[in-house]
Enzyme design. Structure first.
Site, mmCIF file in Angstrom:
data_model
loop_
_atom_site.group_PDB
_atom_site.id
_atom_site.type_symbol
_atom_site.label_atom_id
_atom_site.label_comp_id
_atom_site.label_asym_id
_atom_site.label_seq_id
_atom_site.Cartn_x
_atom_site.Cartn_y
_atom_site.Cartn_z
ATOM 1 N N HIS A 132 -8.316 4.041 3.816
ATOM 2 C CA HIS A 132 -8.805 4.602 4.996
ATOM 3 C C HIS A 132 -10.225 4.644 5.353
ATOM 4 O O HIS A 132 -10.569 4.751 6.504
ATOM 5 C CB HIS A 132 -8.280 6.097 4.841
ATOM 6 C CG HIS A 132 -6.841 6.049 4.833
ATOM 7 N ND1 HIS A 132 -5.817 5.489 4.059
ATOM 8 C CD2 HIS A 132 -5.909 6.735 5.843
ATOM 9 C CE1 HIS A 132 -4.643 5.804 4.140
ATOM 10 N NE2 HIS A 132 -4.641 6.566 5.339
ATOM 11 N N GLU A 184 -6.014 9.762 9.562
ATOM 12 C CA GLU A 184 -4.535 9.508 9.863
ATOM 13 C C GLU A 184 -4.414 10.392 11.339
ATOM 14 O O GLU A 184 -3.646 10.019 12.085
ATOM 15 C CB GLU A 184 -3.441 9.730 8.964
ATOM 16 C CG GLU A 184 -3.497 8.831 7.821
ATOM 17 C CD GLU A 184 -2.278 8.604 6.961
ATOM 18 O OE1 GLU A 184 -1.326 9.229 7.358
ATOM 19 O OE2 GLU A 184 -2.293 7.668 6.328
ATOM 20 N N CYS A 197 -11.234 3.559 -0.754
ATOM 21 C CA CYS A 197 -9.874 3.949 -0.405
ATOM 22 C C CYS A 197 -9.687 3.056 0.950
ATOM 23 O O CYS A 197 -10.601 2.942 1.858
ATOM 24 C CB CYS A 197 -9.816 5.496 -0.088
ATOM 25 S SG CYS A 197 -8.521 6.238 0.582
ATOM 26 N N ASP A 207 0.867 -1.368 -0.111
ATOM 27 C CA ASP A 207 -0.041 -0.008 -0.121
ATOM 28 C C ASP A 207 0.775 1.335 -0.092
ATOM 29 O O ASP A 207 2.086 0.882 0.147
ATOM 30 C CB ASP A 207 -1.056 -0.047 1.192
ATOM 31 C CG ASP A 207 -1.914 1.317 1.249
ATOM 32 O OD1 ASP A 207 -2.510 1.617 0.271
ATOM 33 O OD2 ASP A 207 -1.695 1.952 2.346
ATOM 34 N N SER A 208 0.465 2.209 -0.181
ATOM 35 C CA SER A 208 0.894 3.729 -0.006
ATOM 36 C C SER A 208 1.648 3.808 1.169
ATOM 37 O O SER A 208 2.344 4.825 1.331
ATOM 38 C CB SER A 208 0.235 4.775 -0.955
ATOM 39 O OG SER A 208 -1.001 4.943 0.062
ATOM 40 N N CYS A 264 -3.846 -1.272 -2.073
ATOM 41 C CA CYS A 264 -3.989 0.327 -2.264
ATOM 42 C C CYS A 264 -5.042 0.653 -3.526
ATOM 43 O O CYS A 264 -4.884 0.095 -4.611
ATOM 44 C CB CYS A 264 -2.848 1.164 -2.732
ATOM 45 S SG CYS A 264 -2.925 3.138 -3.063
ATOM 46 N N ASN A 265 -6.277 1.386 -3.265
ATOM 47 C CA ASN A 265 -7.233 1.348 -4.386
ATOM 48 C C ASN A 265 -6.688 2.221 -5.366
ATOM 49 O O ASN A 265 -7.070 1.955 -6.660
ATOM 50 C CB ASN A 265 -8.452 2.102 -3.617
ATOM 51 C CG ASN A 265 -9.172 1.210 -2.680
ATOM 52 O OD1 ASN A 265 -10.201 0.860 -3.268
ATOM 53 N ND2 ASN A 265 -8.809 1.194 -1.774
#
Ligand code: DGL
Length: 267
Positions: free
Chosen positions: A186, A152, A184, A10-11, A73-74
């Protein structure tokens, strides 16, 4: 039977929502996670850049002996899944297709909403995947770039998050969608807030659907670990392991430790 780990990238820390579901659905599988914390966010970057990063991340995971790669990661799934599949001789899974299948199955009125990063929405990947399954579905997509920093910051269930969500989701509410894809990594952490704003709408979490699809496909390919195998979890990041440890536990809902640093530019 194959005891090698599954690689996940993922990023940054968001992909831990996918790890959580993989741990839950594939209890015997070992995992190697790479979070590209030095280069996050991907959501505002170009397709070329995200594809270059995805190649490097995959090369790193291959160096760890993985049997398959999950692009958690989308944004990376939306922009570079096909390129990664073409480049590497290993099963590669993204989060878009499983999310699309779940949305099509969930919608009764054939109106589906998609939310994600700017790059994911610009790519039109969810639209394409949904239309390929059912061309009659109406799709409304909205980029919600402020959601990632809110999560975050640990502000997912606050008044600020609610106000931001109300603004972003207004066009989706007005369009009468009965299903909304949380496109996403998150956004599952914003489930309560999004649900409060959207009311009686089915929220699709592609992370869960991805884990179920990975299980099915690995089993078809004879690549599952044996029953009762004791899984091992290893975590790598390209910057700031301490921060990853601190935020990662909110995504995984359990402590994360032993995080190692990788110089991803070498791959
Ligand atoms: N992981 C990204 C995604 O799922 C969100 C964070 C970013 O922009 O890199 O799209």
């Amino acid at each position: 039977m194959d005891l090698r780990p599954i690689g996940v990238f993922d990023s940054g820390v968001g992909g831990m929502t996918v790890v959580k579901e993989l741990m839950d659905v594939l209890k015997e599988e070992s995992l190697v996670y790479f979070g590209d914390t030095a280069r996050v966010p991907y959501g505002s970057k170009s397709k070329q850049t995200v594809t270059k990063y995805s190649f490097q991340n995959t090369r790193f995971l291959l160096s760890q002996g993985v049997k398959a790669v999950v692009i958690a990661c989308n944004t990376a799934s939306a922009t570079s899944l096909e390129d990664v599949r073409a480049q590497f001789d290993i099963p590669v899974f993204g989060v878009i297709e499983p999310g699309a299948v779940a949305a099509v199955n969930a919608s009764r009125n054939k109106k589906v909403g998609i939310i994600g990063t700017e790059r994911t929405i610009l790519s039109g990947a969810y639209e394409k995947a949904i239309k390929a399954l059912d061309p009659s579905i109406d799709i409304k997509s909205v980029a919600c770039p402020l959601f990632v920093p809110l999560v975050e910051e640990g502000w997912a269930d606050t008044e600020v998050a609610y106000m931001v969500a109300r603004e972003y989701l207004k066009p989706l509410k007005e369009s009468g969608v009965d299903t909304l894809v949380l496109g996403c990594t998150h956004y599952p952490l914003l489930m309560n807030t999004i649900s409060k704003v959207m009311g009686d709408v089915t929220l699709v979490n592609p992370a869960r659907e991805t884990a179920l699809m990975v299980k099915e496909r690995l089993s078809e390919m004879g690549l599952c670990a044996q029953r009762q195998a004791v899984p091992e979890y290893r975590y790598f990041v390209s910057d700031n392991p301490e921060k990853f440890e601190e935020i990662g536990k909110n995504f995984l809902k359990r402590p994360v430790s032993g995080i190692k640093l990788v110089d991803i530019e070498q791959y």
